[in-house]
Write a protein that holds these residues in place. Structure first.
Motif, mmCIF file in Angstrom:
data_model
loop_
_atom_site.group_PDB
_atom_site.id
_atom_site.type_symbol
_atom_site.label_atom_id
_atom_site.label_comp_id
_atom_site.label_asym_id
_atom_site.label_seq_id
_atom_site.Cartn_x
_atom_site.Cartn_y
_atom_site.Cartn_z
ATOM 1 N N ILE A 257 0.874 -1.172 0.000
ATOM 2 C CA ILE A 257 0.000 0.000 0.000
ATOM 3 C C ILE A 257 0.906 1.214 0.000
ATOM 4 C CG2 ILE A 257 -1.906 1.177 1.152
ATOM 5 C CD1 ILE A 257 -2.501 -1.442 2.641
ATOM 6 N N ALA A 258 0.943 1.923 -1.131
ATOM 7 C CA ALA A 258 1.972 2.954 -1.295
ATOM 8 C C ALA A 258 1.563 3.941 -2.376
ATOM 9 C CB ALA A 258 3.311 2.307 -1.646
ATOM 10 N N GLY A 259 2.224 5.108 -2.361
ATOM 11 C CA GLY A 259 2.148 6.058 -3.455
ATOM 12 C C GLY A 259 1.176 7.202 -3.256
ATOM 13 N N SER A 260 1.479 8.316 -3.896
ATOM 14 C CA SER A 260 0.598 9.479 -3.999
ATOM 15 C C SER A 260 1.130 10.326 -5.144
ATOM 16 C CB SER A 260 0.575 10.277 -2.688
ATOM 17 O OG SER A 260 1.859 10.783 -2.380
ATOM 18 N N VAL A 261 0.461 11.441 -5.422
ATOM 19 C CA VAL A 261 0.938 12.325 -6.487
ATOM 20 C C VAL A 261 2.338 12.837 -6.122
ATOM 21 C CG1 VAL A 261 0.562 14.511 -7.663
ATOM 22 C CG2 VAL A 261 -1.368 12.999 -7.197
ATOM 23 N N GLY A 262 3.264 12.659 -7.005
ATOM 24 C CA GLY A 262 4.631 13.084 -6.755
ATOM 25 C C GLY A 262 5.520 12.008 -6.174
ATOM 26 N N THR A 263 4.933 10.939 -5.651
ATOM 27 C CA THR A 263 5.729 9.856 -5.065
ATOM 28 C C THR A 263 5.293 8.499 -5.610
ATOM 29 O OG1 THR A 263 4.265 9.778 -3.130
ATOM 30 C CG2 THR A 263 6.264 11.109 -2.941
ATOM 31 N N ALA A 264 4.860 8.493 -6.861
ATOM 32 C CA ALA A 264 4.517 7.211 -7.488
ATOM 33 C C ALA A 264 5.740 6.299 -7.553
ATOM 34 C CB ALA A 264 3.955 7.448 -8.890
ATOM 35 N N LEU A 269 9.028 1.276 -6.784
ATOM 36 C CA LEU A 269 10.230 0.657 -6.233
ATOM 37 C C LEU A 269 9.888 -0.419 -5.217
ATOM 38 C CD1 LEU A 269 12.430 3.842 -5.719
ATOM 39 C CD2 LEU A 269 12.879 1.987 -7.336
ATOM 40 N N CYS A 270 8.946 -0.128 -4.343
ATOM 41 C CA CYS A 270 8.571 -1.095 -3.313
ATOM 42 C C CYS A 270 7.985 -2.361 -3.935
ATOM 43 C CB CYS A 270 7.565 -0.433 -2.363
ATOM 44 S SG CYS A 270 7.190 -1.389 -0.888
ATOM 45 N N THR A 271 7.132 -2.182 -4.935
ATOM 46 C CA THR A 271 6.509 -3.332 -5.585
ATOM 47 C C THR A 271 7.526 -4.150 -6.371
ATOM 48 O OG1 THR A 271 4.464 -2.056 -5.764
ATOM 49 C CG2 THR A 271 4.651 -4.027 -7.142
ATOM 50 N N ARG A 272 8.390 -3.468 -7.100
ATOM 51 C CA ARG A 272 9.425 -4.194 -7.848
ATOM 52 C C ARG A 272 10.336 -4.977 -6.907
ATOM 53 N NH1 ARG A 272 11.401 0.272 -12.386
ATOM 54 N NH2 ARG A 272 9.799 -0.211 -13.960
ATOM 55 N N ALA A 273 10.637 -4.408 -5.753
ATOM 56 C CA ALA A 273 11.500 -5.109 -4.803
ATOM 57 C C ALA A 273 10.811 -6.340 -4.241
ATOM 58 C CB ALA A 273 11.899 -4.175 -3.672
ATOM 59 N N VAL A 294 1.239 3.622 -12.426
ATOM 60 C CA VAL A 294 2.164 2.580 -11.979
ATOM 61 C C VAL A 294 1.848 1.209 -12.559
ATOM 62 C CG1 VAL A 294 2.624 3.832 -9.837
ATOM 63 C CG2 VAL A 294 0.870 2.055 -9.859
ATOM 64 N N ALA A 295 0.592 0.936 -12.867
ATOM 65 C CA ALA A 295 0.231 -0.408 -13.334
ATOM 66 C C ALA A 295 1.046 -0.849 -14.553
ATOM 67 C CB ALA A 295 -1.268 -0.493 -13.620
ATOM 68 N N PRO A 296 1.246 0.003 -15.558
ATOM 69 C CA PRO A 296 2.000 -0.458 -16.730
ATOM 70 C C PRO A 296 3.476 -0.752 -16.445
ATOM 71 C CG PRO A 296 0.679 1.492 -17.253
ATOM 72 C CD PRO A 296 0.676 1.357 -15.765
ATOM 73 N N VAL A 297 4.045 -0.186 -15.367
ATOM 74 C CA VAL A 297 5.478 -0.396 -15.123
ATOM 75 C C VAL A 297 5.735 -1.482 -14.080
ATOM 76 C CG1 VAL A 297 6.172 1.898 -15.865
ATOM 77 C CG2 VAL A 297 5.526 1.543 -13.490
ATOM 78 N N VAL A 298 4.678 -2.063 -13.513
ATOM 79 C CA VAL A 298 4.827 -3.237 -12.644
ATOM 80 C C VAL A 298 3.836 -4.301 -13.123
ATOM 81 C CG1 VAL A 298 5.813 -2.153 -10.592
ATOM 82 C CG2 VAL A 298 3.342 -2.092 -10.928
ATOM 83 N N PRO A 299 4.019 -4.776 -14.344
ATOM 84 C CA PRO A 299 3.009 -5.674 -14.937
ATOM 85 C C PRO A 299 2.866 -6.998 -14.209
ATOM 86 C CG PRO A 299 4.993 -5.600 -16.289
ATOM 87 C CD PRO A 299 5.141 -4.525 -15.277
ATOM 88 N N CYS A 496 24.724 3.798 -6.089
ATOM 89 C CA CYS A 496 23.736 2.781 -6.449
ATOM 90 C C CYS A 496 22.367 3.446 -6.507
ATOM 91 C CB CYS A 496 23.746 1.660 -5.404
ATOM 92 S SG CYS A 496 22.484 0.414 -5.640
ATOM 93 N N ALA A 497 21.769 3.485 -7.675
ATOM 94 C CA ALA A 497 20.433 4.061 -7.812
ATOM 95 C C ALA A 497 19.390 3.049 -7.348
ATOM 96 C CB ALA A 497 20.179 4.450 -9.263
ATOM 97 N N PRO A 498 18.317 3.505 -6.710
ATOM 98 C CA PRO A 498 17.346 2.563 -6.153
ATOM 99 C C PRO A 498 16.631 1.709 -7.194
ATOM 100 C CG PRO A 498 16.572 4.829 -5.928
ATOM 101 C CD PRO A 498 17.994 4.901 -6.350
ATOM 102 N N ASP A 499 16.430 2.238 -8.408
ATOM 103 C CA ASP A 499 15.755 1.409 -9.409
ATOM 104 C C ASP A 499 16.628 0.241 -9.841
ATOM 105 O OD1 ASP A 499 17.495 3.209 -10.576
ATOM 106 O OD2 ASP A 499 16.241 3.604 -12.328
ATOM 107 N N GLU A 500 17.948 0.471 -9.961
ATOM 108 C CA GLU A 500 18.821 -0.649 -10.300
ATOM 109 C C GLU A 500 19.001 -1.586 -9.119
ATOM 110 O OE1 GLU A 500 22.655 0.723 -11.582
ATOM 111 O OE2 GLU A 500 22.804 2.217 -9.981
ATOM 112 N N LEU A 501 18.895 -1.052 -7.901
ATOM 113 C CA LEU A 501 18.944 -1.909 -6.723
ATOM 114 C C LEU A 501 17.777 -2.873 -6.722
ATOM 115 C CD1 LEU A 501 20.158 -2.647 -3.956
ATOM 116 C CD2 LEU A 501 18.839 -0.760 -2.969
ATOM 117 N N ALA A 502 16.573 -2.372 -6.972
ATOM 118 C CA ALA A 502 15.399 -3.246 -7.017
ATOM 119 C C ALA A 502 15.532 -4.290 -8.124
ATOM 120 C CB ALA A 502 14.130 -2.408 -7.224
ATOM 121 N N ALA A 503 16.075 -3.864 -9.257
ATOM 122 C CA ALA A 503 16.205 -4.791 -10.391
ATOM 123 C C ALA A 503 17.283 -5.840 -10.160
ATOM 124 C CB ALA A 503 16.506 -3.993 -11.659
#
Length: 525
Positions: A257-264, A269-273, A294-299, A496-503
């Motif tokens: 349960i996460a996210g709002s305008v500006g912090t999608a 990141l949390c879901t990908r992790a 967010v739905a299209p980027v965490v299919p 280390c960028a967080p998106d590459e950390l999650a990936a």
């Protein structure tokens, strides 16, 4: 008994004293313990120097048994062809323990070179290839004072200016054995030889940065090395291999349960992790106007739309949440915003979920009422950084909470019946039953916004199938630091960028399993 390859005990000063006493009760002697410590210290000096014959060593000894270890090591080094000088910070007629006094007197009566409290300690240390710090031991607190402070400064000078190697006996002088706090001036060692088991302050930051390489000297089979405080090794942190018939349900059902305008991005990141860490079924619940983004980027994740008021989730979102009994773990907080709607959602989750990981704004909405967090039906994991730890009652402000975390977090974990992840260098994980783990991996590469969102999602996955939530959390924190370490190490820079950390989580887990097979006690072997 063979050493545990999954975790190592971390002692505080009281536990070290109790271990010494227990060994003596079991049939050892105080002098026997000191002689074994001296042998380990002498071996450590010879090993770090790479030779013995002709080596120039100055042993700097204080008034306690730490100094006694140095007096006892002096003749051992001499027998190996080392040119030894003992610099005593106290007069030769000072009161010492019986064992320390006996070793001092043997060295002095044999004609061993000794210098007492010189006005210019730098002049005695000049020319030494190795300086051995035996000034203050595990029981010392506070900063070195007066003449001892001058000696510590001189040790630092010959290390920096002359290239002398510094070996610390048990603890570098100025480092608190219990908390890892560094009181200046403090010795910076290239190697620390400690005895029986590691001290907490050698793994906790910033003390670990003063210790250099840590070697544990064996004090014999009668020395007990059990403690509620531990550090996981590679073998202990590695993920458990899945059973051949494991399906997506067995791997855990996680709700984020996460996210709002500006912090999608926090929601992503949390879901990908959660997925990258191995979650079998991951669902993201997020405000409706964020869900479209967010739905299209965490299919691989399912998504649920939540009611919102303006940019943030609203209290009505409680009615949009799926049945929480269908999830093994719920992660709440990243990017939600410190608003009333967030508090309503968190209160509902705490009242109904089996396991909860509370992060970021999920914690911040309790800043005025932290004790309310004690009201939960399932396992609760809190992931505060130092400022959030202060808001939970861990201190007046972030630096105060961080400095006193070893004293305060265990009590806070018990009061809230929660596992607390005190984030920062050497992240601590403390269970409500008093067990604690210090994380020996992870560094400045994690100091990027979004790294905590990755950790929260990872923890949701690791606690979902676990039968020991605090232990699983400790492993998850270790894996998070390890993944960041791998990226930074490959790059040759602490970045280390967080998106590459999650990936990278799945690849990092594979690398960790291979490391655990080759070197199970890394980095504490």
């Amino acid at each position: 008994m063979p050493p545990d390859t999954h975790q190592v005990p971390l002692l505080d000063a009281a536990a070290a004293r109790a271990g010494d006493a227990a060994a003596v009760v079991a049939g050892d002697t105080w002098d026997g313990l000191m002689q074994r410590a001296a042998r380990a210290l002498a071996d450590g000096v010879l090993d770090v120097a790479g030779r013995g014959y002709g080596l120039r060593v100055v042993l700097v000894v204080g008034p306690g048994n730490n100094g006694g270890d140095g007096w006892a090591a002096a003749p051992l080094l001499t027998r190996r062809g080392v040119h030894v000088t003992v610099l005593s910070s106290v007069p030769l007629d000072a009161d010492l323990s019986d064992e320390a006094a006996a070793n001092r007197d043997r060295w002095v009566s044999s004609g061993g070179r000794t210098v007492v409290a010189p006005a210019d300690p730098r002049s005695v240390l000049a020319g030494a290839e190795v300086v051995v710090d035996c000034l203050l031991g595990t029981g010392a607190t506070g900063a070195p004072r007066a003449d001892m402070a001058d000696i510590v400064v001189a040790i630092d000078d010959v290390r920096a200016d002359d290239g002398a190697l510094v070996v610390a006996c048990d603890m570098p002088t100025g480092v608190d054995a219990d908390s890892g706090q560094v009181h200046q001036p403090a010795v910076r060692a290239d190697r620390t030889v400690t005895f029986g088991a590691r001290m907490r302050g050698l793994v906790l930051a910033p003390g670990c940065w003063q210790a250099g390489e840590v070697v544990v000297g064996d004090l014999g089979p009668r020395y007990p090395t059990t403690s509620d405080w531990q550090a996981l090794t590679a073998a202990g942190a590695a993920p458990t291999p899945l059973a051949p018939d494991a399906d997506k349900v067995a791997r855990g059902r996680v709700l984020v349960i996460a996210g709002s305008v500006g912090t999608a991005g926090a929601a992503i990141l949390c879901t990908r992790a959660a997925l990258g860490a191995g979650g079998g079924l991951v669902t993201l619940a997020t405000p409706a106007h964020i869900q479209r983004v967010v739905a299209p980027v965490v299919p691989a994740a399912m998504t649920v739309r939540l009611a919102h008021a303006g940019e943030h989730v609203s209290a009505a979102a409680v009615d949009d949440l799926p049945d929480l009994s269908g999830f093994d773990a719920v992660v709440v907080g990243p990017g939600l915003g410190p608003v009333d709607g967030t508090r309503a959602v968190v209160d509902h989750v705490l009242a109904h979920a089996r396991r909860v990981v509370l992060d970021a704004d999920g914690i911040n909405v309790f800043r005025d009422d932290p004790q309310a967090l004690a009201d939960h039906v399932g396992d609760l994991v809190l992931t505060p950084h130092e400022r959030e730890l202060a808001r939970l009652g861990g201190g007046e402000d972030g630096p105060d909470a961080w400095q006193h975390r070893t004293q305060r977090v265990p009590g806070l974990a018990a009061d809230l019946d929660a596992t607390i992840v005190a984030k920062g260098p050497g992240t601590m994980v403390v269970a409500p039953d008093g067990r604690a783990w210090v994380t020996p991996v992870g560094g400045p590469e994690l100091g990027t916004g979004g790294s905590g969102d990755v950790l929260a999602g990872l923890l949701g996955t690791v606690v979902a199938p676990s039968d020991d939530v605090p232990r699983a959390v400790a492993g998850g924190v270790w894996r998070h630091g390890w993944a960041a370490h791998g990226i930074a190490d490959a790059r040759g820079i602490a970045r280390c960028a967080p998106d590459e950390l999650a990936a990278s989580l799945a690849d990092a887990d594979g690398a960790l399993l291979r490391l655990a097979a080759l070197d199970p006690t890394w980095p504490l072997g």
